[in-house]
Enzyme design. Structure first.
Site, mmCIF file in Angstrom:
data_model
loop_
_atom_site.group_PDB
_atom_site.id
_atom_site.type_symbol
_atom_site.label_atom_id
_atom_site.label_comp_id
_atom_site.label_asym_id
_atom_site.label_seq_id
_atom_site.Cartn_x
_atom_site.Cartn_y
_atom_site.Cartn_z
ATOM 1 N N HIS A 67 0.744 5.274 1.298
ATOM 2 C CA HIS A 67 0.073 6.255 2.141
ATOM 3 C C HIS A 67 0.105 7.604 1.433
ATOM 4 O O HIS A 67 1.148 7.992 0.882
ATOM 5 C CB HIS A 67 0.835 6.442 3.462
ATOM 6 C CG HIS A 67 0.898 5.236 4.344
ATOM 7 N ND1 HIS A 67 0.143 5.097 5.472
ATOM 8 C CD2 HIS A 67 1.660 4.121 4.278
ATOM 9 C CE1 HIS A 67 0.440 3.945 6.073
ATOM 10 N NE2 HIS A 67 1.363 3.343 5.361
ATOM 11 N N HIS B 124 0.828 -1.204 0.000
ATOM 12 C CA HIS B 124 0.000 0.000 0.000
ATOM 13 C C HIS B 124 0.863 1.254 0.000
ATOM 14 O O HIS B 124 2.003 1.245 0.473
ATOM 15 C CB HIS B 124 -0.944 0.030 1.203
ATOM 16 C CG HIS B 124 -0.265 -0.142 2.522
ATOM 17 N ND1 HIS B 124 0.143 -1.370 2.996
ATOM 18 C CD2 HIS B 124 0.086 0.758 3.473
ATOM 19 C CE1 HIS B 124 0.718 -1.218 4.174
ATOM 20 N NE2 HIS B 124 0.715 0.080 4.493
HETATM 21 P P1 5GP Z 1 1.779 0.319 7.491
HETATM 22 O O1 5GP Z 1 2.026 0.421 8.970
HETATM 23 O O2 5GP Z 1 1.739 -1.131 7.051
HETATM 24 O O3 5GP Z 1 2.655 1.160 6.644
HETATM 25 O O4 5GP Z 1 0.330 0.916 7.260
HETATM 26 C C1 5GP Z 1 -0.839 0.231 7.537
HETATM 27 C C2 5GP Z 1 -1.909 1.268 7.724
HETATM 28 O O5 5GP Z 1 -3.155 0.606 7.661
HETATM 29 C C3 5GP Z 1 -1.855 1.962 9.084
HETATM 30 O O6 5GP Z 1 -1.681 3.365 8.875
HETATM 31 C C4 5GP Z 1 -3.181 1.634 9.741
HETATM 32 O O7 5GP Z 1 -3.743 2.700 10.449
HETATM 33 C C5 5GP Z 1 -4.038 1.226 8.553
HETATM 34 N N1 5GP Z 1 -5.054 0.226 8.894
HETATM 35 C C6 5GP Z 1 -4.842 -0.907 9.620
HETATM 36 N N2 5GP Z 1 -6.012 -1.593 9.724
HETATM 37 C C7 5GP Z 1 -6.948 -0.884 9.049
HETATM 38 C C8 5GP Z 1 -8.334 -1.083 8.803
HETATM 39 O O8 5GP Z 1 -8.954 -2.066 9.239
HETATM 40 N N3 5GP Z 1 -8.977 -0.146 8.045
HETATM 41 C C9 5GP Z 1 -8.324 0.945 7.554
HETATM 42 N N4 5GP Z 1 -9.054 1.801 6.834
HETATM 43 N N5 5GP Z 1 -7.009 1.174 7.764
HETATM 44 C C10 5GP Z 1 -6.330 0.269 8.511
#
Ligand code: 5GP
Ligand code: ZN
Length: 137
Positions: free
Chosen positions: A100, A98
Site C-alpha cells: 500500500h 501487495h
Molecule cells: P489488505 O487488506 O489485504 O492489506 O489490502 C487489500 C486492499 O485491496 C484493501 O485496501 C482493499 O480496499 C483493496 N481492494 C479489495 N478489492 C479491490 C478491488 O476489487 N479493486 C481495487 N482497486 N482494490 C481492491
C-alpha cells in the site's frame, strides 16, 4: 482460486491503473484511506511477501519508490505510509502480495499508532537471538 488482483492483472476486473510493465502492476485502492491510496503488486500470484522471489521483489520495490514519488508529488502529500499486511493476523484481506502507498496530510487525523509494549528483563536480547538464528542468510 478466485483472486480479485489476478482478475485486475488479466483485465477481467476493472481498475484505475497507474503503472504496468511485464512483471508489476499498480492501481488505485478501491476503498482508500486517503484519495490516491495506491497498490503495487507482482503480476504473478504470490500469496504473501515471503513467497515473492527476490528478483521480482527487487523490481517491485523500485516501482513502489517511483509510484510513491508520483503519489506525493502529484497530490501534494505531506507524508506517506508504505505498508504491507501479511497473514490474516496482520489484517491481510486480499491474499495476493501487495504494498500500500498511502498519501498522508497533516490534516487527515489518522494516528496509525498501536499500543506499545515493554520488554522484560533480558527479554530483548533473547528475542534478538531467536530472530538472528532464524535469518536464512
Ligand atoms: P489488505 O487488506 O489485504 O492489506 O489490502 C487489500 C486492499 O485491496 C484493501 O485496501 C482493499 O480496499 C483493496 N481492494 C479489495 N478489492 C479491490 C478491488 O476489487 N479493486 C481495487 N482497486 N482494490 C481492491
Ligand atoms: Zn492473485
Amino acid at each position: 482460486m478466485k483472486c480479485v488482483f489476478c482478475d485486475i492483472v488479466q483485465k477481467t476486473a476493472k481498475a484505475e491503473i497507474l503503472f504496468e510493465d511485464e512483471k508489476i502492476i499498480s492501481f488505485l485502492d478501491i476503498n482508500p484511506f486517503n484519495v490516491g491510496h495506491s497498490l503495487v503488486i507482482p503480476k504473478t500470484h504470490y500469496e504473501n511477501f515471503l513467497e515473492v522471489p527476490s528478483d521480482i521483489f527487487g523490481e517491485m520495490f523500485v516501482v513502489v519508490q517511483q509510484l510513491t514519488k508520483g503519489v506525493v508529488t502529484g497530490l501534494n502529500a505531506d507524508g506517506y505510509n508504505i505498508l504491507s499486511n501479511n497473514g490474516r493476523a496482520a489484517g491481510q484481506s486480499v491474499f495476493h502480495c501487495h504494498f500500500h502507498i498511502i498519501p498522508r496530510f497533516t490534516t487527515d487525523g489518522y494516528k496509525f499508532k498501536m499500543d506499545l509494549k515493554k520488554y522484560g528483563n533480558g527479554e530483548m536480547n533473547m528475542i534478538a537471538e531467536k530472530i538472528k538464528s532464524a535469518i536464512p542468510f
